[in-house]
Motif scaffolding. Structure first.
Motif, PDB file in Angstrom:
ATOM      1  N   GLY A 197       5.687   3.247   0.568  1.00 53.86           N
ATOM      2  CA  GLY A 197       5.314   4.351  -0.279  1.00 53.86           C
ATOM      3  C   GLY A 197       6.215   4.729  -1.135  1.00 53.86           C
ATOM      4  O   GLY A 197       7.392   4.153  -1.148  1.00 53.86           O
ATOM      5  N   PHE A 198       5.942   5.893  -1.825  1.00 48.96           N
ATOM      6  CA  PHE A 198       7.138   6.492  -2.623  1.00 48.96           C
ATOM      7  C   PHE A 198       7.658   7.506  -1.909  1.00 48.96           C
ATOM      8  O   PHE A 198       7.651   7.568  -0.796  1.00 48.96           O
ATOM      9  N   GLY A 199       8.298   8.433  -2.614  1.00 44.87           N
ATOM     10  CA  GLY A 199       8.940   9.690  -2.171  1.00 44.87           C
ATOM     11  C   GLY A 199       7.870  10.585  -1.331  1.00 44.87           C
ATOM     12  O   GLY A 199       8.358  11.102  -0.389  1.00 44.87           O
ATOM     13  N   ARG A 200       6.642  10.725  -1.741  1.00 40.55           N
ATOM     14  CA  ARG A 200       5.764  11.326  -1.179  1.00 40.55           C
ATOM     15  C   ARG A 200       5.496  10.875   0.311  1.00 40.55           C
ATOM     16  O   ARG A 200       5.667  11.687   1.093  1.00 40.55           O
ATOM     17  N   THR A 201       5.750   9.607   0.656  1.00 44.60           N
ATOM     18  CA  THR A 201       5.422   9.096   1.960  1.00 44.60           C
ATOM     19  C   THR A 201       6.789   9.329   2.655  1.00 44.60           C
ATOM     20  O   THR A 201       6.517   9.761   3.926  1.00 44.60           O
ATOM     21  N   GLY A 202       7.919   9.348   2.149  1.00 41.46           N
ATOM     22  CA  GLY A 202       9.168   9.597   2.929  1.00 41.46           C
ATOM     23  C   GLY A 202       9.026  11.156   3.317  1.00 41.46           C
ATOM     24  O   GLY A 202       9.385  11.521   4.358  1.00 41.46           O
ATOM     25  N   ALA A 203       8.455  12.137   2.234  1.00 40.12           N
ATOM     26  CA  ALA A 203       8.402  13.474   2.587  1.00 40.12           C
ATOM     27  C   ALA A 203       7.499  13.455   3.756  1.00 40.12           C
ATOM     28  O   ALA A 203       7.881  14.684   4.583  1.00 40.12           O
ATOM     29  N   ALA A 204       6.628  12.946   3.809  1.00 42.15           N
ATOM     30  CA  ALA A 204       5.619  13.164   5.130  1.00 42.15           C
ATOM     31  C   ALA A 204       6.272  12.595   6.195  1.00 42.15           C
ATOM     32  O   ALA A 204       5.754  13.246   7.280  1.00 42.15           O
ATOM     33  N   ILE A 205       6.950  11.591   6.331  1.00 41.52           N
ATOM     34  CA  ILE A 205       7.839  11.311   7.765  1.00 41.52           C
ATOM     35  C   ILE A 205       8.789  12.675   7.809  1.00 41.52           C
ATOM     36  O   ILE A 205       8.904  13.033   9.081  1.00 41.52           O
ATOM     37  N   VAL A 206       9.492  13.008   6.900  1.00 42.81           N
ATOM     38  CA  VAL A 206      10.393  14.128   6.986  1.00 42.81           C
ATOM     39  C   VAL A 206       9.557  15.371   7.539  1.00 42.81           C
ATOM     40  O   VAL A 206      10.192  15.990   8.473  1.00 42.81           O
ATOM     41  N   ASN A 207       8.623  15.475   7.241  1.00 39.23           N
ATOM     42  CA  ASN A 207       7.887  16.817   7.504  1.00 39.23           C
ATOM     43  C   ASN A 207       6.906  16.671   8.856  1.00 39.23           C
ATOM     44  O   ASN A 207       6.344  17.624   9.209  1.00 39.23           O
ATOM     45  N   HIS A 208       6.964  15.548   9.282  1.00 44.51           N
ATOM     46  CA  HIS A 208       6.098  15.455  10.387  1.00 44.51           C
ATOM     47  C   HIS A 208       6.466  15.986  11.624  1.00 44.51           C
ATOM     48  O   HIS A 208       7.883  15.881  12.184  1.00 44.51           O
ATOM     49  N   ALA A 209       5.667  16.774  12.361  1.00 45.93           N
ATOM     50  CA  ALA A 209       6.200  17.580  13.344  1.00 45.93           C
ATOM     51  C   ALA A 209       6.462  17.002  14.604  1.00 45.93           C
ATOM     52  O   ALA A 209       7.263  17.503  15.315  1.00 45.93           O
ATOM     53  N   ASP A 210       6.173  15.732  14.808  1.00 43.30           N
ATOM     54  CA  ASP A 210       6.487  15.001  15.867  1.00 43.30           C
ATOM     55  C   ASP A 210       7.683  14.037  15.771  1.00 43.30           C
ATOM     56  O   ASP A 210       7.726  12.985  16.610  1.00 43.30           O
ATOM     57  N   ALA A 223       0.685  -1.141  -0.004  1.00 47.16           N
ATOM     58  CA  ALA A 223      -0.087  -0.096   0.071  1.00 47.16           C
ATOM     59  C   ALA A 223       0.851   1.338   0.055  1.00 47.16           C
ATOM     60  O   ALA A 223       1.949   1.308   0.607  1.00 47.16           O
ATOM     61  N   GLU A 224       0.385   2.308  -0.302  1.00 49.42           N
ATOM     62  CA  GLU A 224       0.810   3.550  -0.398  1.00 49.42           C
ATOM     63  C   GLU A 224       0.579   4.429   0.813  1.00 49.42           C
ATOM     64  O   GLU A 224      -0.706   4.823   0.803  1.00 49.42           O
ATOM     65  N   ALA A 225       1.389   4.787   1.550  1.00 46.01           N
ATOM     66  CA  ALA A 225       0.925   5.428   2.997  1.00 46.01           C
ATOM     67  C   ALA A 225       0.601   6.842   2.503  1.00 46.01           C
ATOM     68  O   ALA A 225       1.661   7.622   2.120  1.00 46.01           O
ATOM     69  N   ASP A 226      -0.441   7.465   2.766  1.00 48.30           N
ATOM     70  CA  ASP A 226      -0.609   8.996   2.785  1.00 48.30           C
ATOM     71  C   ASP A 226      -0.320   9.712   4.257  1.00 48.30           C
ATOM     72  O   ASP A 226       0.244   9.044   5.026  1.00 48.30           O
ATOM     73  N   GLU A 227      -0.445  11.027   4.106  1.00 48.82           N
ATOM     74  CA  GLU A 227       0.084  11.898   5.349  1.00 48.82           C
ATOM     75  C   GLU A 227      -0.638  11.395   6.710  1.00 48.82           C
ATOM     76  O   GLU A 227      -0.098  11.189   7.806  1.00 48.82           O
ATOM     77  N   ALA A 228      -1.801  10.963   6.336  1.00 49.92           N
ATOM     78  CA  ALA A 228      -2.686  10.241   7.604  1.00 49.92           C
ATOM     79  C   ALA A 228      -2.115   8.828   8.155  1.00 49.92           C
ATOM     80  O   ALA A 228      -1.844   8.832   9.457  1.00 49.92           O
ATOM     81  N   MET A 229      -1.768   7.976   7.354  1.00 52.90           N
ATOM     82  CA  MET A 229      -1.138   6.926   7.696  1.00 52.90           C
ATOM     83  C   MET A 229       0.136   6.948   8.371  1.00 52.90           C
ATOM     84  O   MET A 229       0.438   6.374   9.287  1.00 52.90           O
ATOM     85  N   VAL A 230       0.778   7.959   7.691  1.00 52.94           N
ATOM     86  CA  VAL A 230       2.309   8.462   8.319  1.00 52.94           C
ATOM     87  C   VAL A 230       2.111   8.815   9.876  1.00 52.94           C
ATOM     88  O   VAL A 230       2.800   8.296  10.688  1.00 52.94           O
ATOM     89  N   ASP A 231       1.015   9.967   9.953  1.00 53.68           N
ATOM     90  CA  ASP A 231       0.494  10.229  11.185  1.00 53.68           C
ATOM     91  C   ASP A 231       0.354   9.136  12.356  1.00 53.68           C
ATOM     92  O   ASP A 231       0.906   9.204  13.414  1.00 53.68           O
ATOM     93  N   ARG A 232      -0.567   8.256  11.638  1.00 55.54           N
ATOM     94  CA  ARG A 232      -1.098   7.202  12.870  1.00 55.54           C
ATOM     95  C   ARG A 232       0.597   6.458  13.256  1.00 55.54           C
ATOM     96  O   ARG A 232       0.593   6.121  14.177  1.00 55.54           O
ATOM     97  N   ALA A 233       1.235   6.328  12.192  1.00 61.79           N
ATOM     98  CA  ALA A 233       2.636   5.628  12.482  1.00 61.79           C
ATOM     99  C   ALA A 233       3.487   6.454  13.552  1.00 61.79           C
ATOM    100  O   ALA A 233       3.808   5.783  14.430  1.00 61.79           O
ATOM    101  N   VAL A 234       3.677   7.822  13.395  1.00 63.88           N
ATOM    102  CA  VAL A 234       4.434   8.563  14.353  1.00 63.88           C
ATOM    103  C   VAL A 234       3.904   8.610  15.598  1.00 63.88           C
ATOM    104  O   VAL A 234       4.325   8.292  16.636  1.00 63.88           O
TER     105      VAL A 234
END
Ligand code: NAI
Ligand code: MG
Length: 500
Positions: free
Chosen positions: A236-249, A75-86
């Motif tokens: 996911g792709f680069g977008r998912t990586g970027a969501a991790i990089v830019n996550h505030a927490d 699956a490709e993780a979107d920002e919400a999924m990355v947020d859930r992981a963080v």
């Protein structure tokens, strides 16, 4: 004595060259494919969050680059999924991991190491199927080294005060870790093992072309009973990586991959309190002096650039050879590349497997074409390639000038650029004449010369009379555009600790 084999072999109407007869046919091996019988994997994996596999809504396929067939969907993780992981990692950090004694954390990490060993065969086969690397490498290098990293860092978990005497080492919190496709399981181990030993929780993103062994590792983490959320894995792709990089927490980012993406990440984190380590590309030089053991050096050159199809950031992709022995070295190289067996990654005799992806194959071809266009002389293996799959013939260039693209840019494929030098000073100057600074190899009979040249190299990893040797106790990392921060060894703990 047995009779000599028939030598008059013809291919496409052309009589074979003497070298093919010598090295090709006489050294031919019968196919010896590894059985895929013992491996089990799901058709689809979502993400690994809070200790469970969760589904996604958008799916994409990871292909087997040797067959071009889809192997597994993730699956490709979107920002919400990355947020859930963080959030899951943050909760696990506060609830379990930062409170746990180092000796208890160590037990989990040791357990993971042992389980990787127990499932080594399965992991090696899956690594070769998803990424294209020869089974003899995934079996003898990637998987054992991945286990060794967990073993090594497990040993540090309860000894952090001894690693940094006088300091009060504390974990940082939640680490976002983004890894590439060239050593998928090993890079996951390089990232997770020190982070966990130091008391951090992790959100890991495998590369989009090689997610399978990370999902198998998630199964291992689950079976090892690692507290939920200590490691979350999102696909996911680069977008998912970027969501991790830019996550505030997220407190820390560790990235291995291209220099271009490393720069994007560095810009994104400028002015934030997030810590960063980058392990980027390279254009490593192998320097051969006239007093070097030449046959051994030729093997080192071969290992340095054709190992793992040249998909190695610390590859010895430039050869600097002292003029007086250049002709001999080039002749021997020319013979040796004809003997490399290129093909099915699952065949136990394969030396050079499949290129990881079609875009990577196109990038290699484009750079090789530029070498020819800019006037370098191309030498290429005449081996047959499988009809399907992404394969590239082992190649080296002579008549390379330092300004050629093939001498400057990372090709990340089985392509070597050969240049010559007259004096040690010229060798040093040429070796350092690159924006990168990750690796170098020096070949000489004299220990004093090795040390002297090594001291002048702007490279993080320097091998003497060998190449591509790795060990979890030894720090690894780059200078200049190859990145900063070290992985491996005691140094590898530092990016994951606050030393109070
Ligand atoms: P890449 O740098 O795009 O990919 C590496 C990882 O970063 C992957 O997990 C990818 O999904 C992720 N990523 C991509 N864009 C991102 C972004 N904006 N923010 C956060 N994460 C992001 O590398 P790629 O495109 O696969 O390969 C291109 C070239 O990079 C290769 O030809 C090679 O020269 C170099 N490379 C170097 C590696 C190394 O070990 N230093 C490993 C892989 C590639
Ligand atoms: Mg794949």
């Amino acid at each position: 004595m047995s009779a000599q084999p028939e030598l008059r072999v013809e291919r496409e109407g052309q009589p074979k060259k003497a070298v093919d007869l010598l090295f090709g046919d006489l050294w031919g091996y019968a196919p010896a494919p590894e059985s895929t019988g013992p491996v089990r994997f799901e058709k689809r994996y979502g993400h690994f969050i809070d200790g469970e596999f969760v589904a996604g809504d958008k799916w994409f396929a990871s292909v087997n680059p040797a067959t071009e067939e889809p192997l597994v969907e993730v699956a490709e993780a979107d920002e919400a999924m990355v947020d859930r992981a963080v959030q899951s990692s943050r909760k696990a950090y506060d609830k379990y991991w930062k409170k746990m004694k180092g000796s208890e954390r160590a037990k989990y990490i040791f357990r993971i190491a042992r389980m990787i060993q127990e499932r080594a065969r399965e992991l090696a086969i899956l690594e070769s199927m998803d990424g294209g690397k020869p089974i003899k490498e995934s079996r003898d290098i990637d998987v054992p080294l991945a286990a060794a990293h967990f073993f090594y860092y497990a040993g540090w978990a309860d000894k952090l005060e001894y690693a940094f005497p006088g300091g009060k080492p504390q974990p940082i919190g939640v680490a976002g870790q983004i890894i590439p496709w060239n050593f998928p399981l090993l890079m996951a181990a390089w990232k997770l093992a020190p982070a966990l030993a130091a008391g951090n929780c992790c959100v890991l993103k495998p590369a989009e072309t090689t997610p399978l062994t990370a999902m198998k590792l998630a199964e291992i983490l689950q079976e090892a009973d690692l507290p939920p959320g200590v490691v979350n894995i999102v696909n996911g792709f680069g977008r998912t990586g970027a969501a991790i990089v830019n996550h505030a927490d997220v407190d820390k980012i560790a990235f291995t991959g291209s220099t271009d993406v490393g720069k994007i990440i560095q810009r994104a984190l400028a002015g934030t309190k997030k810590r960063l380590t980058l392990e980027l590309g390279g254009k490593g030089a192998n320097i051969i002096f006239e007093d070097a053991p030449i046959d051994q050096a030729v093997e080192g050159i071969i290992d340095g650039i054709f190992f793992n199809q040249g998909h190695v950031c610390c590859a010895g992709s430039r050869l600097l050879v002292e003029e007086s022995v250049a002709e001999t070295v080039i002749r021997k190289l020319g013979h040796r590349i004809q003997t490399l067996r290129v093909g099915d990654p699952l065949d136990k005799n394969t030396d050079v497997g499949a290129i990881n992806s079609k875009p990577q194959l196109e990038k290699i071809q484009e750079l090789v074409d530029s070498g020819v266009d800019q006037g370098a002389q191309k030498h290429q293996s005449r081996c047959d390639l499988p009809a399907k799959g992404y394969f590239f013939r082992p190649t080296f260039f002579t008549d390379v000038s330092p300004s050629h693209r093939i001498a400057q840019e990372e090709i990340f494929g089985p392509v070597l650029s050969v240049m010559t030098f007259r004096t040690p000073e010229e060798a040093i100057e040429r070796a350092n004449n690159t924006p990168y600074g990750l690796s170098a190899g020096i070949w000489s009979d004299k220990g004093s010369k090795l040390f002297k040249i090594a001291g002048a190299m702007q490279a993080g990893v320097i091998w003497g009379n060998t190449f591509n040797k790795f060990d979890p106790t030894s720090p690894f990392g780059g200078y200049k555009e190859s990145g900063f921060g070290r992985e491996g060894g005691r140094h590898g703990l530092l990016p994951y600790l606050e030393i109070g």
